[in-house]
Design an enzyme around this catalytic site. Structure first.
Site, mmCIF file in Angstrom:
data_model
loop_
_atom_site.group_PDB
_atom_site.id
_atom_site.type_symbol
_atom_site.label_atom_id
_atom_site.label_comp_id
_atom_site.label_asym_id
_atom_site.label_seq_id
_atom_site.Cartn_x
_atom_site.Cartn_y
_atom_site.Cartn_z
ATOM 1 N N HIS A 151 -24.025 -1.234 24.874
ATOM 2 C CA HIS A 151 -24.518 -1.959 26.047
ATOM 3 C C HIS A 151 -24.289 -1.175 27.338
ATOM 4 O O HIS A 151 -24.331 -1.752 28.423
ATOM 5 C CB HIS A 151 -23.828 -3.325 26.163
ATOM 6 C CG HIS A 151 -23.963 -4.172 24.946
ATOM 7 N ND1 HIS A 151 -25.172 -4.542 24.430
ATOM 8 C CD2 HIS A 151 -23.023 -4.719 24.133
ATOM 9 C CE1 HIS A 151 -24.990 -5.295 23.350
ATOM 10 N NE2 HIS A 151 -23.696 -5.411 23.152
ATOM 11 N N LYS A 185 -17.366 -12.106 27.330
ATOM 12 C CA LYS A 185 -18.702 -12.635 27.039
ATOM 13 C C LYS A 185 -18.609 -13.658 25.911
ATOM 14 O O LYS A 185 -17.822 -13.492 24.979
ATOM 15 C CB LYS A 185 -19.663 -11.505 26.651
ATOM 16 C CG LYS A 185 -19.834 -10.443 27.723
ATOM 17 C CD LYS A 185 -20.923 -9.444 27.395
ATOM 18 C CE LYS A 185 -20.775 -8.774 26.050
ATOM 19 N NZ LYS A 185 -19.509 -7.998 25.932
ATOM 20 N N HIS A 228 -27.850 -8.417 21.273
ATOM 21 C CA HIS A 228 -27.623 -7.795 19.971
ATOM 22 C C HIS A 228 -28.836 -7.951 19.066
ATOM 23 O O HIS A 228 -28.749 -7.715 17.868
ATOM 24 C CB HIS A 228 -26.410 -8.432 19.289
ATOM 25 C CG HIS A 228 -25.177 -8.438 20.116
ATOM 26 N ND1 HIS A 228 -24.755 -9.543 20.810
ATOM 27 C CD2 HIS A 228 -24.276 -7.452 20.370
ATOM 28 C CE1 HIS A 228 -23.639 -9.250 21.464
ATOM 29 N NE2 HIS A 228 -23.336 -7.994 21.217
#
Length: 334
Positions: free
Chosen positions: A57, A105, A220
């Site tokens: 990421h 997260k 994802h």
């Protein structure tokens, strides 16, 4: 699979070596534990900020380590949560004597492992730890990866603004309160034009037809709200913005931070086309833009697509947003 890598098993380790070589003035990397620290950590008398998650990421999270943002970031394997031992080591490594904030997260593995790390750190070292979980994604309430909304683009804004609050000397409760306020005022929605390929898997995470796009995709590759025919940027922006604006009232005198994020494979010229459409939609909705951010800041390997995050702000949050920051991935006034 065509990627600029050596062995798929070594991608994360070699990327961390590259970060350390590229930014020795900003970062110090524990290669054994796979933790990226700001070079001067721990900073005595300052609340430490730790985040982390699966790699892939970038620049989130390691690229946001440095003055004005994070003190440390834990790097898991690609799209895989770091382990509690990493998180506990990072917590110890940034403890300046006044506590540590975990920014997490909302993915099941991340939440569970950070909770375990906080308990271990408190038991073994006595450091006070508070966690703030980001959950700004309006695309879904639940998924295979989360209980509730996912933490996505709003995480970048939490790390920047809470980092500024910590740097100006606020206590742990005060920094955590700022982080919660940012999360509560942020809403995000993403879309994908293509899938991405995890190096260890060697094949696309999901299949999209040549004339299909996915609305509401997760970072994802989690399924979105719906799969629709490919459409012009104007229509895509409307599909993204409608659920964001329906979820929270962003009108008011102070305005918003408007963040158009690239998922890794979309060129900046296209992101600015999307931003133009977002700005037009906001103007029609009576929402003023106080600040903007455009670029690939929370990506999904080479996925083509974008996300939009809106943060409702006030004078204090804007001041903290404008405060100096000096990291590999975000830098101004420093």
């Amino acid at each position: 699979m065509k990627k600029l890598i050596n062995d798929p098993a070594d991608v994360v380790a070699e990327a961390l070596k590259g970060m350390a070589a590229a930014h020795p003035d900003l970062l110090r990397v524990d290669h054994e534990q796979r933790i990226v620290y700001r070079a001067d950590a721990p900073v005595q008398g300052k609340v430490g900020l730790v985040s982390g998650g699966g790699s892939g990421h970038e620049p989130l999270h390691g690229g946001f380590v440095g003055p004005g943002m994070l003190d440390a970031a834990c790097a898991g394997e690609v799209f895989t949560s770091p382990v509690p031992d990493q998180m506990m080591a990072a917590t110890r490594g940034v403890d300046g004597g006044v506590g540590v904030l975990h920014i997490v997260k909302n993915y099941t593995g991340d939440v569970m492992n950070f909770e375990m790390a906080a308990e271990m750190a408190a038991a073994e070292t006595g450091v006070e730890v508070v966690a703030v979980v980001t959950n700004d994604d309006v695309a879904v309430q639940d998924s295979l990866y989360t209980a509730g909304r996912r933490g996505v683009g709003g995480t970048v804004l939490v790390e920047k603004i809470a980092g500024a609050a910590a740097d100006e000397g606020r206590d742990l409760a005060g920094v955590a309160d700022v982080a919660r306020r940012v999360n509560d005022g942020a809403r995000s929605m993403g879309m994908a034009l293509t899938s991405c390929t995890v190096p260890a898997a060697g094949r696309p995470t999901f299949d999209l037809g040549e004339d299909e796009i996915e609305i509401g995709i997760g970072i994802h590759g989690e399924p979105g709200r719906r799969r629709v025919p490919a459409a012009p940027a104007r229509e895509v922006a409307e599909m993204i913005m409608e659920p964001i604006l329906a979820d929270l009232d962003f009108t008011g005198d102070d305005g918003v931070i408007a963040f158009v994020n690239g998922m890794g494979g979309t060129p900046l010229i296209e992101l600015y086309v999307v931003y133009n459409e977002v700005a037009t939609i906001l103007a029609k909705a009576g929402v003023s833009v106080a600040r903007s951010l455009v670029g690939p800041y929370i990506t999904s390997l080479e996925m083509a697509g974008c996300s939009v995050t809106l943060l409702k702000v006030d004078d204090e949050l804007l001041r903290l947003w404008d405060a100096p920051v000096k990291t590999p991935g975000l830098r101004w006034r420093a």
